[in-house]
Design a protein around this motif. Sequence first.
Motif, short mmCIF file in Angstrom:
data_model
loop_
_atom_site.label_atom_id
_atom_site.label_comp_id
_atom_site.label_asym_id
_atom_site.label_seq_id
_atom_site.Cartn_x
_atom_site.Cartn_y
_atom_site.Cartn_z
N LEU A 241 19.47 -58.10 52.64
CA LEU A 241 19.03 -57.76 53.94
C LEU A 241 20.32 -57.10 54.66
N VAL A 242 21.38 -57.99 54.77
CA VAL A 242 22.34 -57.64 55.68
C VAL A 242 23.21 -56.46 54.95
N ALA A 243 23.12 -56.63 53.71
CA ALA A 243 23.98 -55.39 52.74
C ALA A 243 23.33 -54.25 53.00
N GLU A 244 21.83 -54.00 52.91
CA GLU A 244 21.14 -52.98 53.31
C GLU A 244 21.28 -52.39 54.65
N GLY A 245 21.69 -53.27 55.47
CA GLY A 245 21.79 -52.74 56.86
C GLY A 245 20.35 -53.03 57.62
N ALA A 246 19.61 -53.80 57.25
CA ALA A 246 18.26 -54.27 57.89
C ALA A 246 18.36 -55.28 59.05
N ALA A 247 19.44 -56.01 59.29
CA ALA A 247 19.64 -56.78 60.24
C ALA A 247 20.66 -56.58 61.65
N THR A 248 20.15 -56.73 62.72
CA THR A 248 20.76 -56.60 63.71
C THR A 248 21.33 -57.70 64.69
N ALA A 249 20.86 -58.85 64.06
CA ALA A 249 20.99 -60.08 64.79
C ALA A 249 20.72 -61.21 63.71
N VAL A 250 21.51 -62.17 63.40
CA VAL A 250 21.76 -63.07 62.29
C VAL A 250 22.01 -64.50 62.75
N LEU A 251 21.21 -65.48 62.37
CA LEU A 251 21.84 -66.83 62.45
C LEU A 251 21.76 -67.41 61.12
N ALA A 252 23.14 -67.92 60.83
CA ALA A 252 23.37 -68.16 59.55
C ALA A 252 24.28 -69.45 59.45
N MET A 253 24.56 -70.05 58.23
CA MET A 253 25.51 -71.16 58.08
C MET A 253 26.71 -70.69 57.32
N LYS A 254 26.98 -69.53 57.70
CA LYS A 254 28.07 -68.71 56.84
C LYS A 254 28.47 -67.69 57.93
N PRO A 255 30.02 -67.35 57.77
CA PRO A 255 30.30 -66.14 58.62
C PRO A 255 29.81 -64.86 58.26
N ILE A 292 15.56 -61.54 64.80
CA ILE A 292 16.45 -62.52 64.42
C ILE A 292 16.35 -62.87 63.21
N LEU A 293 17.18 -62.71 62.03
CA LEU A 293 16.81 -63.24 60.94
C LEU A 293 17.45 -64.53 60.65
N VAL A 294 17.01 -65.48 60.48
CA VAL A 294 17.54 -66.95 60.27
C VAL A 294 17.71 -67.33 58.66
N GLN A 295 18.95 -67.64 58.41
CA GLN A 295 19.14 -68.32 57.13
C GLN A 295 18.19 -69.63 57.04
N GLN A 296 17.42 -69.82 56.23
CA GLN A 296 16.69 -71.17 56.09
C GLN A 296 17.48 -72.14 55.72
N PRO A 297 17.07 -73.21 56.67
CA PRO A 297 17.90 -74.63 56.48
C PRO A 297 17.41 -75.30 55.38
N PRO A 298 18.13 -76.35 54.85
CA PRO A 298 17.60 -76.99 53.66
C PRO A 298 16.24 -77.73 53.98
N GLN A 299 15.66 -78.15 52.76
CA GLN A 299 14.34 -78.76 52.80
C GLN A 299 14.32 -80.28 53.13
N THR A 300 15.54 -80.95 52.99
CA THR A 300 15.87 -82.46 53.23
C THR A 300 15.12 -83.06 54.76
N ASP A 301 14.82 -84.24 54.68
CA ASP A 301 14.53 -84.83 55.72
C ASP A 301 15.10 -84.86 57.08
N GLU A 302 16.65 -84.84 56.95
CA GLU A 302 17.22 -85.05 58.18
C GLU A 302 17.35 -83.55 58.81
N ASP A 308 11.03 -77.72 61.85
CA ASP A 308 10.29 -77.48 63.02
C ASP A 308 10.26 -76.48 64.02
N ARG A 309 11.38 -76.67 64.77
CA ARG A 309 11.76 -75.81 65.78
C ARG A 309 11.84 -74.20 65.31
N LEU A 310 12.47 -74.15 64.13
CA LEU A 310 12.76 -72.64 63.78
C LEU A 310 11.26 -72.24 63.26
N ASP A 311 10.41 -72.99 62.68
CA ASP A 311 8.87 -72.79 62.50
C ASP A 311 8.09 -72.09 63.50
#
Length: 321
Positions: A241-255, A292-302, A308-311
Amino acid sequence: MSRILGPGEVPVAREALLNGELVAFPTETVYGLGADARNPAAIRKVFAAKGRPSSHPLIVHIGHLDQLGEWAEPGTPHLDTLAAAFWPGPLTVIVRHGGRVGDEVTGGQDTVGIRMPAHPLARELLGSDLALVGPSANRFGHVSPTAAEHVQAELGDRIPYILDGGRSAVGLESTIVDLSSGSPRILRPGMISGQAVAEVLAGSIGSGQVAGSPRTPGSMASHYAPRAQVRQVPSGQLDQLVAEGAATAVLAMKPAPSGYEGLWETLPATAADYAHGLYAALRRLDAGAGTILVQQPPQTDEWEAVRDRLDRASASREVKQ
Ligand code: TXA
Ligand code: MG
């Protein structure tokens, strides 16, 4: 504008609270909008300042275990065990109050939420005598504040004082455990996990609302929402999506990839550090973005509390009131 009080000015904050005024105060989870929990007129100001429906119950913050008897029915199962294990800290218990607590605090329910916060300034403010109601110090339905300047932006035109205790260490609201009806249940996940609570109680623990659970209005979908639309996407799709130019705001775990020109916030890939930075990052992204596009966090318990807050942040806006 609210007056910002520094760490040396806790006595000013206490005085104001005892006079029935509102003071936003730091906790390790998020900033709370404090009012004297024994003063109904002061509590009504909290609902007015937040624009919160008066049926939504408030958490009572205490500084010392000796205060429990004023708010909780004696002999509540598991209460002493959880208090010993997690207080002061980011855990709220829902207990029966046995007629001790007014409708302004409880929303007319026969239960009350109680928490002993760990932040040193909150502890100094509460001492062993003051009890404060403390919803998150944001306008109703907005993202919770994790710094004094967030409170200033949300409520600066409505409250006289903000006690500045720096950035909230945890960054997400407390774990809420219901001890009022049958076996303990997690009503709101937080950074103290259901598993940690179960271990201390030496048993299993339920989660979510069941018939007969106390109402937890803040747990409705779309409660912790920024103004922008929040859309969670799997890592792979985000790159595309970022490569296609679809995003104007992103929250990610990478630069951000080179050449990307929109807003981008990078959070650490460990749950505790991510939680610490989440709300401040959402605020910065919210300032300039429609989606805001948000990179999904892992599915683990921690990561449960973060998920919950992102949902909630990405839930349909139609649910919000
Ligand atoms: O970390 C926190 O808990 C923060 C800090 C400031 O302590 N406070 C906070 O308060 O998040 P608030 O009001 O934003 O959220 C409290 C949640 C609401 O969803 C409310 O409905 C629920 O707790 N709650 C409070 N008392 C309750 C009760 N007696 N029964 C069921 N739910 C209750
Ligand atoms: Mg809140």
